[in-house]
Motif scaffolding. Structure first.
Motif, mmCIF file in Angstrom:
data_model
loop_
_atom_site.group_PDB
_atom_site.id
_atom_site.type_symbol
_atom_site.label_atom_id
_atom_site.label_comp_id
_atom_site.label_asym_id
_atom_site.label_seq_id
_atom_site.Cartn_x
_atom_site.Cartn_y
_atom_site.Cartn_z
ATOM 1 N N GLU A 271 -6.869 -4.097 2.193
ATOM 2 C CA GLU A 271 -7.613 -2.870 1.937
ATOM 3 C C GLU A 271 -7.963 -2.230 3.276
ATOM 4 N N LEU A 272 -7.854 -0.913 3.328
ATOM 5 C CA LEU A 272 -8.272 -0.158 4.505
ATOM 6 C C LEU A 272 -9.563 0.577 4.157
ATOM 7 N N ARG A 273 -10.603 0.347 4.966
ATOM 8 C CA ARG A 273 -11.912 0.951 4.703
ATOM 9 C C ARG A 273 -12.421 1.660 5.947
ATOM 10 N N THR A 278 -16.500 2.608 3.009
ATOM 11 C CA THR A 278 -15.808 3.396 1.996
ATOM 12 C C THR A 278 -14.324 3.006 1.942
ATOM 13 N N LEU A 279 -13.840 2.750 0.736
ATOM 14 C CA LEU A 279 -12.443 2.333 0.568
ATOM 15 C C LEU A 279 -11.513 3.529 0.755
ATOM 16 N N LEU A 280 -10.542 3.362 1.651
ATOM 17 C CA LEU A 280 -9.486 4.363 1.797
ATOM 18 C C LEU A 280 -8.360 4.099 0.799
ATOM 19 N N ALA A 281 -7.823 2.875 0.859
ATOM 20 C CA ALA A 281 -6.707 2.536 -0.025
ATOM 21 C C ALA A 281 -6.420 1.049 0.084
ATOM 22 N N GLY A 282 -5.763 0.536 -0.934
ATOM 23 C CA GLY A 282 -5.163 -0.782 -0.849
ATOM 24 C C GLY A 282 -3.678 -0.586 -0.594
ATOM 25 N N VAL A 283 -3.138 -1.271 0.400
ATOM 26 C CA VAL A 283 -1.730 -1.096 0.751
ATOM 27 C C VAL A 283 -1.025 -2.445 0.711
ATOM 28 N N ASP A 284 0.287 -2.383 0.547
ATOM 29 C CA ASP A 284 1.070 -3.616 0.441
ATOM 30 C C ASP A 284 1.373 -4.218 1.810
ATOM 31 N N ALA A 285 1.459 -3.393 2.826
ATOM 32 C CA ALA A 285 1.688 -3.887 4.198
ATOM 33 C C ALA A 285 1.057 -2.896 5.171
ATOM 34 N N TYR A 286 0.540 -3.435 6.299
ATOM 35 C CA TYR A 286 -0.092 -2.563 7.286
ATOM 36 C C TYR A 286 0.172 -3.111 8.679
ATOM 37 N N TRP A 287 0.651 -2.221 9.550
ATOM 38 C CA TRP A 287 0.871 -2.548 10.952
ATOM 39 C C TRP A 287 -0.258 -1.895 11.748
ATOM 40 N N PRO A 288 -1.312 -2.637 12.095
ATOM 41 C CA PRO A 288 -2.496 -2.013 12.711
ATOM 42 C C PRO A 288 -2.227 -1.417 14.087
ATOM 43 N N ALA A 289 -1.370 -2.037 14.888
ATOM 44 C CA ALA A 289 -1.126 -1.514 16.237
ATOM 45 C C ALA A 289 -0.490 -0.128 16.184
ATOM 46 N N GLN A 290 0.323 0.126 15.157
ATOM 47 C CA GLN A 290 0.996 1.427 15.018
ATOM 48 C C GLN A 290 0.333 2.326 13.977
ATOM 49 N N GLU A 295 3.276 1.390 1.073
ATOM 50 C CA GLU A 295 2.895 1.223 -0.328
ATOM 51 C C GLU A 295 4.143 1.125 -1.194
ATOM 52 N N ILE A 296 4.125 0.198 -2.151
ATOM 53 C CA ILE A 296 5.151 0.161 -3.188
ATOM 54 C C ILE A 296 4.715 1.115 -4.281
ATOM 55 N N ASP A 297 5.489 2.156 -4.496
ATOM 56 C CA ASP A 297 5.130 3.185 -5.474
ATOM 57 C C ASP A 297 5.756 2.832 -6.814
ATOM 58 N N ALA A 298 5.003 2.135 -7.623
ATOM 59 C CA ALA A 298 5.478 1.763 -8.961
ATOM 60 C C ALA A 298 4.620 2.412 -10.027
ATOM 61 N N ARG A 299 4.020 3.566 -9.675
ATOM 62 C CA ARG A 299 3.116 4.223 -10.630
ATOM 63 C C ARG A 299 3.892 4.780 -11.806
ATOM 64 N N VAL A 300 3.325 4.646 -12.982
ATOM 65 C CA VAL A 300 3.911 5.188 -14.205
ATOM 66 C C VAL A 300 2.796 5.743 -15.058
ATOM 67 N N SER A 301 2.979 6.962 -15.542
ATOM 68 C CA SER A 301 2.044 7.529 -16.508
ATOM 69 C C SER A 301 2.570 7.276 -17.899
ATOM 70 N N ARG A 302 1.859 6.525 -18.697
ATOM 71 C CA ARG A 302 2.343 6.189 -20.034
ATOM 72 C C ARG A 302 2.413 7.397 -20.952
ATOM 73 N N GLN A 303 1.571 8.377 -20.708
ATOM 74 C CA GLN A 303 1.552 9.516 -21.612
ATOM 75 C C GLN A 303 2.610 10.566 -21.277
ATOM 76 N N PRO A 314 -3.600 10.685 -4.022
ATOM 77 C CA PRO A 314 -4.698 11.217 -3.209
ATOM 78 C C PRO A 314 -5.074 10.303 -2.061
ATOM 79 N N ALA A 315 -5.089 8.965 -2.269
ATOM 80 C CA ALA A 315 -5.441 8.045 -1.186
ATOM 81 C C ALA A 315 -4.441 8.153 -0.049
ATOM 82 N N GLY A 316 -3.151 8.322 -0.388
ATOM 83 C CA GLY A 316 -2.141 8.470 0.651
ATOM 84 C C GLY A 316 -2.360 9.727 1.465
ATOM 85 N N GLU A 317 -2.734 10.818 0.808
ATOM 86 C CA GLU A 317 -3.008 12.063 1.509
ATOM 87 C C GLU A 317 -4.180 11.902 2.471
ATOM 88 N N HIS A 318 -5.197 11.160 2.033
ATOM 89 C CA HIS A 318 -6.380 10.943 2.880
ATOM 90 C C HIS A 318 -6.002 10.156 4.124
#
Length: 366
Positions: A271-273, A278-290, A295-303, A314-318
């Motif tokens: 998690e990046l805070r 304040t939580l920015l986002a949860g990410v799958d991998a993070y290289w702090p020096a760079q 993020e693995i984008d596996a989002r699906v809207s069921r509707q 939105p978290a990615g934009e932030h």
């Protein structure tokens, strides 16, 4: 000719091998076999049998699974060419067939199901199609009591024998498997799930679809949504399982990418805070020096059948506004072009040298 006249089937050697054992009445007439001769050969104890109305099996004994599918498709096509549900009225071509979404195959080879092949616009769907796609969780073709055939909504066809019809306003492009047109895996799954009340079977089929790469989770969920199946609790539970399966597979590929292409080892699943918590986002991998996050984008809207390949969360934009580079990959891209995704990450890491340092963030395990 009378009942004592010996009958020997006329040679049909010029037919394709896959079409010799199952023929319609019309096809038999085209090869010189009259209706009376066909009826005689289909008498009890005869060399032939009528497997469906107007469709003949040209050998004694039970039909194979593929012969049953071929007969179902020929039955649908023969009724289409006859111009009505009872097979009456004309011997014209395939007028009135739905052609959109199933056009053309290789040059010179008409695609069955595209309107120009022997089966018209019909294609196998449901559990029978899943058996053709080699789903281990689907029953064998021999074990199926019913065979579902997908046809245009405008077709007037009555179910008969073991054949059941599924109608659609727009047909998908079929896949040819063992010479038979079958609905794509996602569409076949949706048609199968519509008939399955058993939660365990639904879950096994959906998870197998993703695990074995038959289709993307997002495409499958979109098909289930289109079929209005996501209101059923056991289907929703199965969708949760398949999305978890898809994410687990993508995470495994991500580890392979980092280690297989000698990328710097990141911090995994963090998690990046902001300093205040304040939580920015949860990410799958993070290289702090760079200051590069993946993020693995596996989002699906069921509707809505939302396409997970598009748009930033939105978290990615932030994070981007704060100066953190966000690399977003999809399960499909990881599976199909792992080297290209590794190049994208490497480029982002190299480009970080020329950027202003990112603001300080707190990193915590997720």
């Amino acid at each position: 000719m009378n009942s004592d006249t010996p009958l020997s089937p006329r040679p049909l050697h010029h037919l394709p091998d896959g079409g010799r054992s199952v023929l319609t009445s019309r096809q038999l007439r085209e090869h010189g076999v009259t209706a009376a001769e066909a009826a005689e050969r289909c008498r009890p104890g005869g060399p032939w049998q009528r497997i469906l109305p107007g469709v003949h099996l040209l050998h004694p004994g039970p039909a194979t699974g593929e012969e049953r599918l071929r007969a179902a498709l020929l039955y649908a096509a023969s009724r289409e060419r006859a111009g009505g549900p009872d097979g009456s009225g004309g011997t014209g071509g395939t007028g009135g067939m739905h052609r959109s979404g199933s056009a053309g195959g290789p040059a010179g080879a008409p695609v069955p199901g595209a309107g120009g092949g022997p089966y018209g616009a019909a294609m196998i769907t449901g559990l029978a199609a899943l058996a053709l796609h080699r789903f281990s969780a689907a029953p064998s073709l021999r074990a199926l009591d019913r065979v579902d055939v997908l046809v245009p909504r405008t077709r007037r066809l009555r179910p008969t024998g073991y054949v059941r019809f599924v109608r659609a306003a727009a047909l998908p492009r079929p896949r040819e498997i063992t010479g038979l047109p079958a609905a794509p895996a996602a569409r076949a799954l949706a048609d199968a799930v519509a008939q399955l009340p058993d939660a365990a079977t639904v879950r096994r089929l959906l998870v197998e679809a993703v695990r074995h790469g038959h289709c993307e989770a997002s495409v499958l969920v979109a098909e289930l949504s289109r079929a209005r199946l996501l209101a059923r609790p056991h289907v929703v539970d199965a969708v949760d399982a398949l999305l978890a399966e898809g994410r687990a597979m993508a995470e495994g590929l991500l580890y392979d990418m980092v280690r297989g292409y000698a990328l710097p080892e990141p911090l995994w699943n963090v998690e990046l805070r902001l300093p205040g918590g304040t939580l920015l986002a949860g990410v799958d991998a993070y290289w702090p020096a760079q200051a590069v996050a993946l993020e693995i984008d596996a989002r699906v809207s069921r509707q809505s059948g939302y396409d997970p390949l598009g748009g930033l969360a939105p978290a990615g934009e932030h994070m981007e506004r704060m100066g953190i580079t966000v690399v977003r990959v999809t399960p499909r891209k990881l599976r199909e072009c792992l080297e290209a995704q590794a190049a994208v990450v490497r480029t982002a890491l190299i480009a970080a040298v020329d950027r202003e340092p990112a603001p300080y963030v707190v990193i915590r395990p997720r």
